[in-house]
Scaffold this motif. Structure first.
Motif, short mmCIF file in Angstrom:
data_model
loop_
_atom_site.label_atom_id
_atom_site.label_comp_id
_atom_site.label_asym_id
_atom_site.label_seq_id
_atom_site.Cartn_x
_atom_site.Cartn_y
_atom_site.Cartn_z
N PHE A 87 -8.27 -3.71 7.98
CA PHE A 87 -7.38 -4.04 8.99
C PHE A 87 -7.85 -4.90 10.08
O PHE A 87 -9.00 -5.16 10.37
CB PHE A 87 -7.13 -2.31 9.70
CG PHE A 87 -6.33 -1.56 8.76
CD1 PHE A 87 -4.88 -1.91 8.38
CD2 PHE A 87 -7.10 -0.79 8.17
CE1 PHE A 87 -4.43 -0.95 7.61
CE2 PHE A 87 -6.41 0.11 6.89
CZ PHE A 87 -5.08 0.04 6.88
N ARG A 132 -4.68 3.89 -3.70
CA ARG A 132 -5.26 3.46 -2.77
C ARG A 132 -6.78 3.75 -2.49
O ARG A 132 -7.23 4.74 -2.62
CB ARG A 132 -4.52 4.34 -1.42
CG ARG A 132 -3.05 3.88 -0.96
CD ARG A 132 -2.69 4.43 0.14
NE ARG A 132 -1.33 4.80 0.17
CZ ARG A 132 -0.66 5.80 0.30
NH1 ARG A 132 -1.36 7.18 0.27
NH2 ARG A 132 0.52 6.00 0.08
N ARG A 174 -4.60 5.29 10.00
CA ARG A 174 -4.35 4.53 8.84
C ARG A 174 -5.41 4.04 7.88
O ARG A 174 -5.06 4.15 6.92
CB ARG A 174 -3.83 3.22 9.71
CG ARG A 174 -2.88 2.55 8.66
CD ARG A 174 -2.32 1.29 9.51
NE ARG A 174 -3.38 0.69 10.13
CZ ARG A 174 -3.38 -0.58 11.08
NH1 ARG A 174 -2.33 -0.78 11.51
NH2 ARG A 174 -4.35 -0.93 11.63
N THR A 175 -6.55 3.95 8.46
CA THR A 175 -7.74 3.44 7.63
C THR A 175 -7.89 4.54 6.50
O THR A 175 -8.22 4.16 5.38
CB THR A 175 -8.97 3.34 8.47
OG1 THR A 175 -8.89 2.27 9.37
CG2 THR A 175 -10.04 2.76 7.63
N VAL A 176 -7.90 5.84 7.20
CA VAL A 176 -8.11 6.86 6.13
C VAL A 176 -7.17 7.06 5.34
O VAL A 176 -7.30 7.38 3.91
CB VAL A 176 -8.09 8.40 6.97
CG1 VAL A 176 -8.66 9.45 5.91
CG2 VAL A 176 -9.35 8.11 8.09
N ARG A 177 -5.77 6.90 5.52
CA ARG A 177 -4.81 7.02 4.45
C ARG A 177 -4.98 6.01 3.57
O ARG A 177 -4.79 6.15 2.48
CB ARG A 177 -3.49 6.69 5.37
CG ARG A 177 -3.19 8.13 6.12
CD ARG A 177 -1.52 8.17 6.33
NE ARG A 177 -1.13 9.26 7.11
CZ ARG A 177 -0.72 9.33 8.09
NH1 ARG A 177 -0.60 8.32 8.89
NH2 ARG A 177 -0.59 10.63 8.79
N ALA A 178 -5.49 4.75 4.02
CA ALA A 178 -5.83 3.57 3.05
C ALA A 178 -6.84 3.83 2.11
O ALA A 178 -6.85 3.07 0.90
CB ALA A 178 -5.73 2.31 3.92
N TYR A 203 -7.52 4.37 13.09
CA TYR A 203 -8.36 4.93 12.15
C TYR A 203 -8.01 5.99 11.17
O TYR A 203 -8.42 6.12 10.14
CB TYR A 203 -9.55 5.49 12.83
CG TYR A 203 -9.29 6.59 14.04
CD1 TYR A 203 -9.47 6.25 15.32
CD2 TYR A 203 -9.22 7.82 13.65
CE1 TYR A 203 -9.35 7.08 16.05
CE2 TYR A 203 -8.87 8.76 14.52
CZ TYR A 203 -9.10 8.52 15.81
OH TYR A 203 -8.71 9.31 16.94
N LEU A 206 2.21 2.52 2.75
CA LEU A 206 1.52 3.25 3.66
C LEU A 206 2.60 3.17 5.06
O LEU A 206 2.11 3.21 5.95
CB LEU A 206 0.36 2.79 4.18
CG LEU A 206 -1.15 3.21 3.40
CD1 LEU A 206 -2.32 2.62 3.94
CD2 LEU A 206 -1.17 4.85 3.81
N THR A 266 -11.15 -0.18 16.74
CA THR A 266 -10.22 1.05 16.45
C THR A 266 -9.95 1.72 15.16
O THR A 266 -9.44 2.51 14.94
CB THR A 266 -8.91 0.89 17.19
OG1 THR A 266 -8.19 -0.10 16.55
CG2 THR A 266 -9.02 0.67 18.89
N SER A 267 -10.39 0.85 14.11
CA SER A 267 -10.15 1.14 12.71
C SER A 267 -11.10 2.26 12.10
O SER A 267 -10.68 2.60 11.02
CB SER A 267 -10.03 0.05 11.89
OG SER A 267 -9.04 -0.71 12.32
N LEU A 268 -12.20 2.56 12.81
CA LEU A 268 -13.08 3.57 12.16
C LEU A 268 -13.10 4.97 13.02
O LEU A 268 -13.07 4.86 14.28
CB LEU A 268 -14.54 3.00 12.27
CG LEU A 268 -14.74 2.04 11.27
CD1 LEU A 268 -15.99 1.32 11.56
CD2 LEU A 268 -14.78 2.47 9.74
N MET A 315 1.02 -1.22 0.05
CA MET A 315 0.01 -0.02 0.04
C MET A 315 0.95 1.18 0.00
O MET A 315 0.18 2.53 -0.15
CB MET A 315 -0.70 0.08 1.37
CG MET A 315 -1.95 -0.87 1.42
SD MET A 315 -3.35 -0.75 0.01
CE MET A 315 -4.26 0.53 1.14
#
Lengths: 341, 306
Positions: free
Chosen positions: A97, A89, B205-209, B203, A58, A102-104, A56
């Protein structure tokens, strides 16, 4: 079917910390065809996640791709500028993820977060994007999506959040989906649902998927191809059948023996792989698994083995496969292998 | 929302009454009174003064009378300034303090927050080191040192700004700088650490992805989460800065409210002590209410009605 979507060649990724260079990925190669589902398996610290973040692009400071090539749809993306990557991307390569809790972003609605990626890449109007977001939520199996679209993440359960993550990742119909331990933080019933969902979506949208996990049980069902990573290197690569029925690397065997099984009876203990993974600041000269390998020989700690091709799709990196190695009888952990077909 | 406000209003009233009670009791617990002086007044005069200001009444009656007066927004006559009421003292001093205060708060927010963000984005590079060096200085050096240094450099040596009083807009510059030195530095540090924490969240990282450009990652996604601790701090900060600073107003000879805080206590000016304390507490309580309301807007997880 054999169109290559992704090809990673001799990728090396390092983190330059004040303690020294942590060589997280030390030269890995693999390729993925269109519509294929590949599993990357390995324990914590084996370089799985760093591999996906490298694809990615990233990686966060102090991480860097040191050398190697990543061809995505025939184009080398290693040297692509950030600006070009922004268009890839979320659009052509998307990612799910590990921890949906915690990913949102907690302060925006689920709908906003799905719409954001749709507006960014497809240039739809807000209204159209919202309709699409609702469609996506329906697709990933969220009940009454018209109302749920304006919920905040804290109003979703863990499984639903992971579905929402999938909706974000799939809303631009990416060619490649990287799922980094998508089910690790979920309980088993939800795990199963999420895996089913990924399978369905793959059928519907013909997306290629890289599924990263430390749980061989998760990949058994869904992957056509499996890469086993350890110490920043690919230890073994093959079709799921190869890996489950004919493992060639002692590390793969170790992983197989440590999966809990229903068909073994209650008294049987799981066999763990003892020891800890190698220090990647000073990676061992030879095979990284030497210290923990029950079959280690003198040469293992001195020289890294080359890959031995077992057949067209199956290869492993182990001295035991060398012509001159002693013929050892190994407990492969296979006979108990059950694969859903 | 309505119910929340009503409940908050009631608890605010209770807080104010508690503040009045404690100040009242403490004030009367200290020996001496407003008319105690080195040269003792003739007994008859003191008696007459006490009579006039109702200091002869039993304490409970003084207390009840005072609370009732406050309920009518009447803070009583000043014991020290002949013919002045406490309301008048506040009316005279507050506008100056508030003007200074508003400018200081604006400066604090407009510079402190961006500096904090820059510092977080350039972590461990020279902009970060520069900002953090200045911020550490600002937090550790007391404002009277900043104030006198500013006067020495800009007023005495360079004579670009006046040393005291308020004549024109230039006279605001030095006091505002001195007044915001601490809070500005503190806000920078707060924003930096909060921002660093948020930028490391999953989150982001999610936005960057998702392929979202970096400026949006920072201003839309990170800042809104990182600003919460700053909001918490800004409420009480506004109350404290707007009601005036004794030190800064003293040094620059500004006719603000700050001097009353200290002077009224040494003068044992009962009504002024009470009045200023109540004014400050009420202000603080309102600011905290505002902070909570802003919270509800910034972070949807905070439900005010529950």
């Amino acid at each position: 079917m054999s169109e290559k979507i992704l090809e990673v060649k001799n990728l090396k990724t390092s983190f330059y910390t004040h303690l020294g260079e942590v060589q997280a990925v030390r030269g890995i190669s693999f390729s993925l065809n269109k519509g294929e589902v590949m599993g990357i398996v390995g324990e914590s610290g084996s370089g799985k996640s760093v591999t996906s973040l490298s694809i990615m692009k990233l990686l966060q400071y102090p991480g860097e791709i040191k050398s190697g090539d990543i061809f995505f749809k025939g184009e080398n993306i290693v040297n692509k500028k950030n600006k070009e990557m922004l268009n890839i991307r979320g659009n052509e390569i998307a990612m799910i993820f590990q921890d949906p809790m915690t990913s949102l972003n907690p302060v925006y609605t689920i709908g906003d977060q799905i719409m954001e990626v749709i507006i960014r890449h497809q240039g739809l109007s807000k209204k159209k994007a919202k309709e699409k977001a609702i469609d996506m939520l329906r697709l990933v199996g969220i009940p009454s999506p018209e109302e749920r679209v304006s919920n905040y993440p804290y109003e979703f359960s863990g499984g639903m959040r992971q579905r929402a993550m999938a909706a974000i990742a799939l809303s631009c119909e990416p060619d490649l989906l990287i799922a980094d331990e998508p089910t690790t933080a979920l309980d088993v019933t939800i795990q199963d649902q999420i895996l089913k969902l990924m399978k369905d979506l793959k059928e519907k949208l013909d997306t290629s998927i890289i599924l990263i996990t430390h749980d061989l049980g998760v990949v058994a069902d869904i992957c056509t191809k499996i890469v086993v990573m350890y110490g920043g290197l690919v230890m073994e690569e093959g079709t799921s059948k190869d890996i489950f029925y004919n493992p060639k690397h002692p590390y793969t065997m170790g992983l197989l023996k440590s999966i809990p099984r229903l068909d073994l009876g209650e008294k049987k203990r799981l066999i763990p792989i003892t020891g800890t993974p190698p220090d990647l600041i000073k990676p061992p000269m030879g095979c990284p698994f030497t210290a923990r390998c029950p079959y280690a020989m003198k040469i293992c700690s001195l020289h890294a083995p080359k890959y031995t091709k077992i057949d067209e799709n199956h290869k492993a990196m182990c001295w035991l496969l060398h012509k001159q190695s002693p013929n050892m009888k190994m407990d492969t952990g296979v006979k108990r292998g059950v694969i859903n077909e | 929302m309505g119910r929340f406000l009503i409940r908050r209003f009631i608890s605010m009233l209770i807080t104010i009454i508690l503040v009045i009670t404690f100040t009242f009791v403490l004030m009367h617990a200290i020996p001496g009174g407003p008319f105690t002086a080195e040269k003792k007044l003739p007994a008859a005069v003191e008696e007459a003064l006490n009579e006039r200001y109702h200091l002869n009444d039993p304490l409970w009656k003084q207390y009840v009378d005072y609370v009732l007066d406050v309920a009518r927004f009447d803070l009583g006559p000043s014991f020290q300034y002949e013919g002045q009421t406490v309301n008048r003292l506040i009316e005279d001093g507050f506008p100056t303090s508030a003007k200074l205060g508003i400018l200081s708060v604006l400066l604090t927010l407009c510079i402190g927050i961006p500096f904090g963000i820059i510092s977080a984005l350039k972590q461990n590079k020279w902009p970060d080191y520069t900002v953090m060096f200045l911020a550490t200085l600002g937090v550790t050096i007391p404002n009277f040192v900043i104030a006198t240094t500013l006067i020495y450099v800009f007023a005495v040596k360079l004579s670009v700004f006046p040393t005291f009083g308020i004549k024109n807009w230039q006279s605001f510059i030095l006091p505002v700088l001195a007044l915001s030195g601490y809070s500005l530095s503190f806000i920078s540090r707060l924003t930096r650490s909060s921002m660093l924490e948020v930028l490391g969240q999953d989150y982001i990282r999610t936005v960057r992805a998702k392929g979202i450009p970096e400026y949006k990652v920072i201003f839309k996604h990170a800042l809104r989460n990182a600003i919460l601790p700053v909001v918490t701090y800004v409420g009480p900060l506004i109350a404290a800065i707007l009601t005036g600073s004794f030190v800064v107003e003293r040094i620059f000879a500004l006719p603000g409210m700050g001097r009353h805080f200290v002077q009224s206590i040494t003068n044992r000016d009962y009504t002024t002590i009470m009045g200023i304390t109540i004014f400050y507490s009420a202000f603080l309580i309102i600011m905290i209410l505002l902070v909570d309301l802003v919270y509800g807007i910034v972070d949807p997880r905070i439900k005010l009605d529950k």
